[in-house]
Design a protein around this motif. Structure first.
Motif, PDB file in Angstrom:
ATOM      1  N   TYR A   3       0.847  -1.191   0.000  1.00 15.05           N
ATOM      2  CA  TYR A   3       0.000   0.000   0.000  1.00 15.05           C
ATOM      3  C   TYR A   3       0.878   1.234   0.000  1.00 15.05           C
ATOM      4  N   SER A   4       0.309   2.316  -0.492  1.00 14.15           N
ATOM      5  CA  SER A   4       1.014   3.590  -0.556  1.00 14.15           C
ATOM      6  C   SER A   4       1.093   4.203   0.840  1.00 14.15           C
ATOM      7  N   LEU A   7      -0.422   7.702   0.790  1.00 15.33           N
ATOM      8  CA  LEU A   7      -1.883   7.711   0.893  1.00 15.33           C
ATOM      9  C   LEU A   7      -2.328   7.340   2.303  1.00 15.33           C
ATOM     10  N   ALA A   8      -1.683   6.361   2.899  1.00 15.48           N
ATOM     11  CA  ALA A   8      -2.019   5.971   4.277  1.00 15.48           C
ATOM     12  C   ALA A   8      -1.821   7.149   5.229  1.00 15.48           C
ATOM     13  N   VAL A  11      -4.695   9.562   4.890  1.00 15.27           N
ATOM     14  CA  VAL A  11      -5.875   9.081   5.618  1.00 15.27           C
ATOM     15  C   VAL A  11      -5.683   9.306   7.114  1.00 15.27           C
ATOM     16  N   VAL A  44      -6.465   1.278   2.505  1.00 13.34           N
ATOM     17  CA  VAL A  44      -5.522   1.746   1.491  1.00 13.34           C
ATOM     18  C   VAL A  44      -4.876   0.506   0.893  1.00 13.34           C
ATOM     19  N   ASP A  47      -2.299   2.241  -4.508  1.00 13.15           N
ATOM     20  CA  ASP A  47      -2.545   3.685  -4.462  1.00 13.15           C
ATOM     21  C   ASP A  47      -4.039   3.974  -4.601  1.00 13.15           C
ATOM     22  N   ARG A  48      -4.855   3.011  -4.166  1.00 14.33           N
ATOM     23  CA  ARG A  48      -6.306   3.168  -4.228  1.00 14.33           C
ATOM     24  C   ARG A  48      -6.893   3.166  -2.826  1.00 14.33           C
ATOM     25  N   LEU A  49      -8.006   3.854  -2.692  1.00 15.09           N
ATOM     26  CA  LEU A  49      -8.806   3.764  -1.484  1.00 15.09           C
ATOM     27  C   LEU A  49      -9.802   2.630  -1.683  1.00 15.09           C
ATOM     28  N   GLU A  85      -6.660   7.118  -7.862  1.00 15.67           N
ATOM     29  CA  GLU A  85      -6.122   8.428  -7.491  1.00 15.67           C
ATOM     30  C   GLU A  85      -6.856   9.595  -8.141  1.00 15.67           C
TER      31      GLU A  85
END
Length: 111
Positions: A3-4, A7-8, A11, A44, A47-49, A85
């Motif tokens: 996971y990114s 991004l984490a 969040v 996460v 790179d997606r939620l 993204e």
């Protein structure tokens, strides 16, 4: 699946601004899940939620940019979706998705 971390962190920072919730992190669904008040809220993955939301909103949400259905083991998981993204890049869109998940989180019961 990785996971990114970027991004984490995004969040984490968003959720940290909400004082009335309890946040836990747990590796789930091949990524990093954020449990809010002991219920899976958002994940996460790469790179997606991965968003958890009220399934009644699926049709409208599917129209949003970046939306992808959440399919696991050849099953479409109702009330879950991935967001690429392009769909959460702006602060406004990011807040939309996280608030959507947080709103549903308030309605569901702990298992």
């Amino acid at each position: 699946m990785a996971y990114s971390e970027t991004l984490a962190n995004r969040v984490r920072e968003f959720l940290a601004k909400i004082p009335e919730i309890k946040i836990q992190e747990k590796k789930m669904f091949g990524g990093l899940a954020f449990l809010v008040n002991e219920k899976m809220c958002i994940n996460v993955s790469d790179d997606r939620l991965m968003c958890r939301f009220d399934p009644q909103y699926t049709e409208g949400l599917a129209e949003r940019q970046g939306y992808l259905p959440c399919i696991m083991k050849n099953k479409d998981l109702k009330g879950y979706c991935y967001v690429e993204e392009i769909g959460y890049k702006s602060a406004k869109d990011f807040a939309f998705w996280l608030n959507l998940c947080l709103d549903f989180n308030k309605k569901i019961k702990k298992k």
